[in-house]
Design a protein around this motif. Sequence first.
Motif, PDB file in Angstrom:
ATOM      1  N   ASP A 164       0.836  -1.211   0.000  1.00 32.38           N
ATOM      2  CA  ASP A 164       0.000   0.000   0.000  1.00 32.38           C
ATOM      3  C   ASP A 164       0.866   1.254   0.000  1.00 32.38           C
ATOM      4  O   ASP A 164       0.583   2.227  -0.703  1.00 32.38           O
ATOM      5  CB  ASP A 164      -0.915   0.012   1.234  1.00 32.38           C
ATOM      6  N   TRP A 165       1.912   1.221   0.818  1.00 31.04           N
ATOM      7  CA  TRP A 165       2.809   2.383   0.943  1.00 31.04           C
ATOM      8  C   TRP A 165       3.675   2.556  -0.299  1.00 31.04           C
ATOM      9  O   TRP A 165       3.761   3.659  -0.850  1.00 31.04           O
ATOM     10  CB  TRP A 165       3.678   2.194   2.179  1.00 31.04           C
ATOM     11  N   PHE A 166       4.284   1.465  -0.778  1.00 34.41           N
ATOM     12  CA  PHE A 166       5.211   1.612  -1.901  1.00 34.41           C
ATOM     13  C   PHE A 166       4.499   2.115  -3.150  1.00 34.41           C
ATOM     14  O   PHE A 166       5.001   2.995  -3.858  1.00 34.41           O
ATOM     15  CB  PHE A 166       5.929   0.287  -2.205  1.00 34.41           C
ATOM     16  N   PHE A 167       3.330   1.559  -3.420  1.00 32.81           N
ATOM     17  CA  PHE A 167       2.606   1.902  -4.649  1.00 32.81           C
ATOM     18  C   PHE A 167       1.611   3.043  -4.444  1.00 32.81           C
ATOM     19  O   PHE A 167       0.799   3.332  -5.318  1.00 32.81           O
ATOM     20  CB  PHE A 167       1.902   0.669  -5.209  1.00 32.81           C
ATOM     21  N   ASP A 168       1.678   3.686  -3.270  1.00 37.92           N
ATOM     22  CA  ASP A 168       0.812   4.834  -2.982  1.00 37.92           C
ATOM     23  C   ASP A 168      -0.670   4.484  -3.121  1.00 37.92           C
ATOM     24  O   ASP A 168      -1.485   5.307  -3.544  1.00 37.92           O
ATOM     25  CB  ASP A 168       1.154   6.023  -3.891  1.00 37.92           C
ATOM     26  N   ARG A 169      -1.021   3.246  -2.749  1.00 39.05           N
ATOM     27  CA  ARG A 169      -2.420   2.838  -2.839  1.00 39.05           C
ATOM     28  C   ARG A 169      -3.251   3.514  -1.757  1.00 39.05           C
ATOM     29  O   ARG A 169      -4.401   3.886  -1.981  1.00 39.05           O
ATOM     30  CB  ARG A 169      -2.528   1.312  -2.722  1.00 39.05           C
ATOM     31  N   LYS A 170      -2.658   3.606  -0.568  1.00 40.53           N
ATOM     32  CA  LYS A 170      -3.338   4.287   0.538  1.00 40.53           C
ATOM     33  C   LYS A 170      -2.315   4.535   1.652  1.00 40.53           C
ATOM     34  O   LYS A 170      -1.243   3.914   1.657  1.00 40.53           O
ATOM     35  CB  LYS A 170      -4.503   3.450   1.064  1.00 40.53           C
ATOM     36  N   ALA A 171      -2.663   5.405   2.568  1.00 45.43           N
ATOM     37  CA  ALA A 171      -1.771   5.655   3.705  1.00 45.43           C
ATOM     38  C   ALA A 171      -1.592   4.350   4.477  1.00 45.43           C
ATOM     39  O   ALA A 171      -2.535   3.579   4.639  1.00 45.43           O
ATOM     40  CB  ALA A 171      -2.356   6.730   4.601  1.00 45.43           C
ATOM     41  N   SER A 172      -0.373   4.114   4.925  1.00 50.15           N
ATOM     42  CA  SER A 172      -0.074   2.835   5.577  1.00 50.15           C
ATOM     43  C   SER A 172       0.737   3.098   6.839  1.00 50.15           C
ATOM     44  O   SER A 172       1.957   3.000   6.851  1.00 50.15           O
ATOM     45  CB  SER A 172       0.684   1.925   4.605  1.00 50.15           C
ATOM     46  N   LYS A 173       0.019   3.471   7.897  1.00 51.72           N
ATOM     47  CA  LYS A 173       0.653   3.755   9.186  1.00 51.72           C
ATOM     48  C   LYS A 173      -0.094   2.977  10.262  1.00 51.72           C
ATOM     49  O   LYS A 173      -1.122   3.413  10.768  1.00 51.72           O
ATOM     50  CB  LYS A 173       0.626   5.261   9.470  1.00 51.72           C
ATOM     51  N   HIS A 174       0.438   1.799  10.561  1.00 46.97           N
ATOM     52  CA  HIS A 174      -0.249   0.879  11.465  1.00 46.97           C
ATOM     53  C   HIS A 174       0.525   0.721  12.766  1.00 46.97           C
ATOM     54  O   HIS A 174       1.686   0.323  12.755  1.00 46.97           O
ATOM     55  CB  HIS A 174      -0.418  -0.485  10.803  1.00 46.97           C
TER      56      HIS A 174
END
Length: 443
Positions: free
Chosen positions: A414-424
């Motif tokens: 998700d983060w690498f391809f800018d699919r969505k924010a990825s802060k878990h």
Amino acid sequence: MVNTYYHYQQRWWLIHPGGWVAAVHKREWVIAAFGFAAILLLLLSFSFIFSSPSPSSSSAADHHHHFSGPPDHFVPIVFLTNAALRGAYCLDGSFPAYHFQKGYGSGARRWVLHIEGGGWCNTIASCSFRKMTALGSSKYMDRHVQFSGILSSDQSHNPDFYNWNKVKIRYCDGASFAGHPESELKNDTKLFFRGQLIWEAMMDELLSIGLSNAQEALLSGCSAGGLATLIHCDDFREILSKDAKVKCLSDAGFFLNEKDIAGNATIQSFYHDVVRLQGVAGSLKKDCVANKEPSKCFFPQNMMNSINTPLFLVNPTYDFWQIKNILVPSPADPRGHWRKCKLSIHNCSPEQIQVLQGFRNSFLKAFSEYQQMKNFGMFINSCYIHCQTWVSETWHGPNSPRINNKTIAESVGDWFFDRKASKHIDCPYPCNPTCYNMDFTGR
């Protein structure tokens, strides 16, 4: 000191030199290999601590691949052809090495690099010991290693990177690829502190075999390799095309500058010795070194604000390596009150859990200022484990650790391809039932 393994009734039994026995189900073998690399890496990473198991290198997993993950390939070793020209040598003077699997299809111009972990050496004695192992000499390295986790070729276990060009960089210098020859002693130790030169020679070679044409590239690493990823992240960005998408992933590489339970600056002292012995300051962020004692710039919390390349952190807040070697090193617990707790977090008393929660809070505070950064991603779970990206069981599978129902692989994708924010960020232990919590006591 050598660990002895016996396979019996679908379990691997570990007979540890210290006398304890551990049993691990076959499915969990590769996960357990992190801890079972034990004594060797303990000696390598903290030469003054000799009691509890220590962090992972890939060596145990490479030798003992009995697990139910995908049928990943064994990839041959390649020795750096330009090593002599560059003066890039392992601790013992042998040539550095890597393993390379060529990408195909949509992955033909995409690259994922993974830097092996395995602690550091901070004295002539510990570096001399290390050079007699695969973490200081390519003479002892396995000629073939299994690519799994983020390096897997199985699409179901590595959906985003399975067909990319994949590189495993072997670790043989003892200072996270940051040592400099100027610090070599002119005596009979015959130790080579060439980590920075190894890094440069490695990049030259990879550029020559196709990395220079990369459209997308991800530099990653585990443990000491995760720290190396942070140190060299911006360097990696600079050697590639301005048009390429380049990002970095540090797995279990966020080592805390925290005092131990006795109030001693154990890790700070250790890092100080590593940096001084191997001349590491020359590879650290210049703005940090200008304002701080160099060894403090070996800690991620003091260098991350200088990293300009998009960054993702995978880290447990109860990292067993850090708990055993930073928070509760053996000298800080002379009566062994923490021994059972360090073997398994399930054995910890309520008072010990409170101490571990304090360590978690310190961890979260240390990188809190980076959480708002636009290109920053993270998967911070509450598991008692160390590295999680290079093993398929924890990277992506039906039983992998999850936060917000996302696996590590899905979160990184998700983060690498800018699919969505990825802060878990996980809730505190013991809230996450999907965790792999290492248990060194046996079952």
